[in-house]
Scaffold this motif. Structure first.
Motif, PDB file in Angstrom:
ATOM      1  N   LEU A  49      -5.268  13.915   0.508  1.00  0.00           N
ATOM      2  CA  LEU A  49      -4.875  12.707  -0.210  1.00  0.00           C
ATOM      3  C   LEU A  49      -4.840  13.003  -1.700  1.00  0.00           C
ATOM      4  CD1 LEU A  49      -4.288   9.611  -0.158  1.00  0.00           C
ATOM      5  CD2 LEU A  49      -6.756   9.281  -0.426  1.00  0.00           C
ATOM      6  N   LEU A  50      -3.663  12.842  -2.332  1.00  0.00           N
ATOM      7  CA  LEU A  50      -3.520  13.141  -3.749  1.00  0.00           C
ATOM      8  C   LEU A  50      -3.686  11.885  -4.610  1.00  0.00           C
ATOM      9  CD1 LEU A  50      -2.997  15.528  -5.616  1.00  0.00           C
ATOM     10  CD2 LEU A  50      -0.551  14.997  -5.501  1.00  0.00           C
ATOM     11  N   TRP A  51      -3.025  10.785  -4.217  1.00  0.00           N
ATOM     12  CA  TRP A  51      -3.282   9.519  -4.887  1.00  0.00           C
ATOM     13  C   TRP A  51      -3.123   8.358  -3.930  1.00  0.00           C
ATOM     14  CZ3 TRP A  51       0.945   6.500  -4.412  1.00  0.00           C
ATOM     15  CH2 TRP A  51       2.232   7.006  -4.640  1.00  0.00           C
ATOM     16  N   ASP A  52      -3.751   7.247  -4.295  1.00  0.00           N
ATOM     17  CA  ASP A  52      -3.806   6.043  -3.470  1.00  0.00           C
ATOM     18  C   ASP A  52      -3.563   4.850  -4.391  1.00  0.00           C
ATOM     19  OD1 ASP A  52      -4.389   3.973  -1.755  1.00  0.00           O
ATOM     20  OD2 ASP A  52      -6.534   4.358  -1.688  1.00  0.00           O
ATOM     21  N   GLY A  53      -2.575   4.021  -4.075  1.00  0.00           N
ATOM     22  CA  GLY A  53      -2.306   2.902  -4.966  1.00  0.00           C
ATOM     23  C   GLY A  53      -1.488   1.814  -4.322  1.00  0.00           C
ATOM     24  N   ARG A  54      -0.800   1.035  -5.168  1.00  0.00           N
ATOM     25  CA  ARG A  54       0.040  -0.064  -4.720  1.00  0.00           C
ATOM     26  C   ARG A  54       1.430   0.115  -5.328  1.00  0.00           C
ATOM     27  NH1 ARG A  54      -2.503  -2.997  -0.829  1.00  0.00           N
ATOM     28  NH2 ARG A  54      -1.152  -4.772  -1.358  1.00  0.00           N
ATOM     29  N   LEU A  55       2.424  -0.085  -4.511  1.00  0.00           N
ATOM     30  CA  LEU A  55       3.801  -0.026  -4.966  1.00  0.00           C
ATOM     31  C   LEU A  55       4.240  -1.428  -5.385  1.00  0.00           C
ATOM     32  CD1 LEU A  55       6.454   1.633  -5.204  1.00  0.00           C
ATOM     33  CD2 LEU A  55       6.973   0.897  -2.875  1.00  0.00           C
ATOM     34  N   ARG A  56       4.728  -1.545  -6.600  1.00  0.00           N
ATOM     35  CA  ARG A  56       5.172  -2.829  -7.130  1.00  0.00           C
ATOM     36  C   ARG A  56       6.681  -2.782  -7.316  1.00  0.00           C
ATOM     37  NH1 ARG A  56       0.749  -5.735  -8.731  1.00  0.00           N
ATOM     38  NH2 ARG A  56      -1.192  -4.543  -8.831  1.00  0.00           N
ATOM     39  N   ALA A  57       7.388  -3.154  -6.284  1.00  0.00           N
ATOM     40  CA  ALA A  57       8.850  -3.167  -6.315  1.00  0.00           C
ATOM     41  C   ALA A  57       9.329  -4.096  -5.214  1.00  0.00           C
ATOM     42  CB  ALA A  57       9.414  -1.757  -6.122  1.00  0.00           C
ATOM     43  N   PRO A  97       0.834  -1.205   0.000  1.00  0.00           N
ATOM     44  CA  PRO A  97       0.000   0.000   0.000  1.00  0.00           C
ATOM     45  C   PRO A  97       0.870   1.257   0.000  1.00  0.00           C
ATOM     46  CG  PRO A  97      -0.723  -1.562   1.687  1.00  0.00           C
ATOM     47  CD  PRO A  97       0.602  -2.048   1.184  1.00  0.00           C
ATOM     48  N   ALA A  98       0.498   2.218  -0.820  1.00  0.00           N
ATOM     49  CA  ALA A  98       1.247   3.466  -0.898  1.00  0.00           C
ATOM     50  C   ALA A  98       0.291   4.606  -1.221  1.00  0.00           C
ATOM     51  CB  ALA A  98       2.339   3.381  -1.958  1.00  0.00           C
ATOM     52  N   VAL A  99       0.535   5.751  -0.619  1.00  0.00           N
ATOM     53  CA  VAL A  99      -0.275   6.938  -0.879  1.00  0.00           C
ATOM     54  C   VAL A  99       0.650   8.137  -1.037  1.00  0.00           C
ATOM     55  CG1 VAL A  99      -2.324   6.125   0.371  1.00  0.00           C
ATOM     56  CG2 VAL A  99      -0.562   7.423   1.590  1.00  0.00           C
ATOM     57  N   ALA A 104       4.247  14.101   0.569  1.00  0.00           N
ATOM     58  CA  ALA A 104       4.981  12.992   1.195  1.00  0.00           C
ATOM     59  C   ALA A 104       4.357  11.690   0.725  1.00  0.00           C
ATOM     60  CB  ALA A 104       4.933  13.080   2.719  1.00  0.00           C
ATOM     61  N   ALA A 105       5.162  10.811   0.195  1.00  0.00           N
ATOM     62  CA  ALA A 105       4.696   9.458  -0.085  1.00  0.00           C
ATOM     63  C   ALA A 105       4.818   8.647   1.198  1.00  0.00           C
ATOM     64  CB  ALA A 105       5.530   8.829  -1.194  1.00  0.00           C
ATOM     65  N   VAL A 106       3.865   7.750   1.421  1.00  0.00           N
ATOM     66  CA  VAL A 106       3.886   6.871   2.593  1.00  0.00           C
ATOM     67  C   VAL A 106       3.695   5.443   2.105  1.00  0.00           C
ATOM     68  CG1 VAL A 106       2.910   6.356   4.856  1.00  0.00           C
ATOM     69  CG2 VAL A 106       2.856   8.708   3.984  1.00  0.00           C
ATOM     70  N   VAL A 107       4.608   4.555   2.490  1.00  0.00           N
ATOM     71  CA  VAL A 107       4.573   3.153   2.077  1.00  0.00           C
ATOM     72  C   VAL A 107       4.442   2.285   3.322  1.00  0.00           C
ATOM     73  CG1 VAL A 107       5.820   1.298   0.904  1.00  0.00           C
ATOM     74  CG2 VAL A 107       6.028   3.666   0.083  1.00  0.00           C
ATOM     75  N   ALA A 108       3.492   1.341   3.315  1.00  0.00           N
ATOM     76  CA  ALA A 108       3.293   0.405   4.419  1.00  0.00           C
ATOM     77  C   ALA A 108       4.032  -0.889   4.099  1.00  0.00           C
ATOM     78  CB  ALA A 108       1.813   0.136   4.643  1.00  0.00           C
ATOM     79  N   LEU A 109       5.039  -1.209   4.897  1.00  0.00           N
ATOM     80  CA  LEU A 109       5.853  -2.402   4.690  1.00  0.00           C
ATOM     81  C   LEU A 109       5.251  -3.607   5.407  1.00  0.00           C
ATOM     82  CD1 LEU A 109       9.375  -0.809   5.276  1.00  0.00           C
ATOM     83  CD2 LEU A 109       8.338  -1.367   3.070  1.00  0.00           C
ATOM     84  N   LYS A 110       5.551  -4.788   4.888  1.00  0.00           N
ATOM     85  CA  LYS A 110       5.145  -6.035   5.534  1.00  0.00           C
ATOM     86  C   LYS A 110       6.289  -6.642   6.340  1.00  0.00           C
ATOM     87  CE  LYS A 110       2.058  -7.040   1.635  1.00  0.00           C
ATOM     88  NZ  LYS A 110       1.797  -7.964   0.489  1.00  0.00           N
ATOM     89  N   GLN A 111       7.510  -6.271   5.998  1.00  0.00           N
ATOM     90  CA  GLN A 111       8.702  -6.766   6.690  1.00  0.00           C
ATOM     91  C   GLN A 111       9.785  -5.715   6.569  1.00  0.00           C
ATOM     92  OE1 GLN A 111       9.170 -10.329   4.385  1.00  0.00           O
ATOM     93  NE2 GLN A 111      10.547  -9.358   2.908  1.00  0.00           N
ATOM     94  N   PRO A 112      10.822  -5.781   7.420  1.00  0.00           N
ATOM     95  CA  PRO A 112      11.868  -4.763   7.359  1.00  0.00           C
ATOM     96  C   PRO A 112      12.516  -4.711   5.981  1.00  0.00           C
ATOM     97  CG  PRO A 112      12.054  -6.041   9.380  1.00  0.00           C
ATOM     98  CD  PRO A 112      11.039  -6.742   8.526  1.00  0.00           C
ATOM     99  N   ALA A 113      12.614  -3.525   5.437  1.00  0.00           N
ATOM    100  CA  ALA A 113      13.213  -3.322   4.116  1.00  0.00           C
ATOM    101  C   ALA A 113      14.634  -2.792   4.261  1.00  0.00           C
ATOM    102  CB  ALA A 113      12.375  -2.343   3.305  1.00  0.00           C
ATOM    103  N   PRO A 114      15.505  -3.107   3.322  1.00  0.00           N
ATOM    104  CA  PRO A 114      16.869  -2.567   3.364  1.00  0.00           C
ATOM    105  C   PRO A 114      16.891  -1.087   3.017  1.00  0.00           C
ATOM    106  CG  PRO A 114      16.551  -3.893   1.397  1.00  0.00           C
ATOM    107  CD  PRO A 114      15.314  -4.066   2.221  1.00  0.00           C
ATOM    108  N   ALA A 115      17.837  -0.384   3.604  1.00  0.00           N
ATOM    109  CA  ALA A 115      17.936   1.057   3.382  1.00  0.00           C
ATOM    110  C   ALA A 115      18.151   1.377   1.904  1.00  0.00           C
ATOM    111  CB  ALA A 115      19.064   1.642   4.226  1.00  0.00           C
TER     112      ALA A 115
END
Length: 309
Positions: free
Chosen positions: A283-291, A7-9, A24-35
């Motif tokens: 809220l400007l946009w709401d979507g999914r981050l695919r990376a 999820p990303a907004v 500001a983009a905000v991304v909800a992680l499911k597990q710790p991500a590398p820097a």
């Protein structure tokens, strides 16, 4: 490999109306991500900051995911220890995702310690957060500023955040300043963060934030962080608000940022020395981050773990 769908907004924070404020983009992680992965995402999204939220339970077993979160911020160029507008955006994002109820408060754990955020119970799109204020230390300003600004600042300070602060005379046209051009001319340590501020005359023509007229205004330049000009900067207002409270003999002041996008916040000095910032977001946009990233790549997130006690 994770499926890479997160999820990303994008939220414009400290905005009194649409297309105002600081994105500001905000991304909800499911597990710790590398820097390195988070830095790459922030570089592609190209907002002043991109915030990454991770349920604290992923770092501390037994912590409820909806209760507390770890939070990190990245500019397009580097990770930063504190960011106000992306923290406000994170609170609003959690509300948008149904993970924070109106009127409820939670702690977001960061490199700057736990930050308390809450959503307004009465008004959609409004939130508040509590930030530390690093304190101002009187300091001579770099001599080049007189030449670059065409005016001599009234006084100057430095702070533990690494920001320089200059108080400008009331006749200086701060709103008309070409912030991008000035940022390109800055040299040395001042490139890490320069706050230019001045009082706003009590003429009845000041911008308003949540119905309150602004008391002061500032611009924030940080080319050393990859940001020529930050449109609206919560950490900068938290830094200078105590000084304005002392000058105006009040515990609540209103700050405005007359950048090209513009925006502002209400600042309240708390008995703890912390600063509560109240602001709105869109809220400007709401979507999914695919990376995706390899799970084994994740680095140590202990910087966001709560301290003892």
């Amino acid at each position: 490999m994770s499926d890479g769908t997160l999820p990303a907004v994008l939220i414009t924070a400290f905005a009194e109306r649409p297309l105002q404020g600081n994105g500001a983009a905000v991304v909800a992680l499911k597990q710790p991500a590398p820097a390195a992965w988070m830095q790459a995402v922030a570089g592609l999204l190209r907002q002043s900051e991109t915030a990454f939220l991770l349920p604290l339970s992923r770092l501390e077993p037994g912590t409820e995911p909806a209760g507390e979160w770890a939070l990190r911020w990245f500019t397009p160029r580097c990770e930063v220890p504190l960011c106000g507008h992306a923290t406000l955006a994170s609170a609003l994002a959690l509300g948008h995702w149904g993970l924070l109820a109106r009127g409820a408060s939670i702690r977001l754990h960061s490199r700057s310690g736990p930050l308390l955020v809450s959503l307004s119970e009465s008004a959609a799109g409004r939130a508040q957060l509590v930030l530390p204020s690093a304190g101002l230390e009187p300091s001579p300003l770099p001599a080049e500023l007189d030449r670059l600004l065409g005016v001599t600042p009234v006084c100057g300070w430095r702070s533990a955040l690494g920001y320089w602060v200059a108080l400008l005379p009331p006749e200086f046209d701060l709103a008309g300043l070409d912030g991008h051009s000035l940022a390109q001319e800055l040299r040395g340590e001042v490139r890490q963060g320069l706050v230019l501020m001045q009082a706003l005359a009590a003429s009845g023509h000041s911008p308003t934030v949540q119905g309150f007229p602004a008391d002061y205004q500032l611009r924030f330049l940080a080319p050393g962080l990859g940001i020529s000009e930050d449109p609206v900067t919560g950490s900068a207002h938290a830094l200078v608000a105590p000084w304005w409270c002392d000058q105006l003999r009040r515990e609540r002041v209103v700050g405005w940022q007359p950048s090209p996008q513009g925006g502002g916040m209400v600042c309240e000095r708390l008995s703890s020395g912390m600063i509560r910032l109240l602001g709105s977001g869109q809220l400007l946009w709401d979507g999914r981050l695919r990376a995706g990233f390899e799970a084994g790549e994740a680095e140590d997130w202990s910087c966001c773990l709560p301290g003892p006690g």
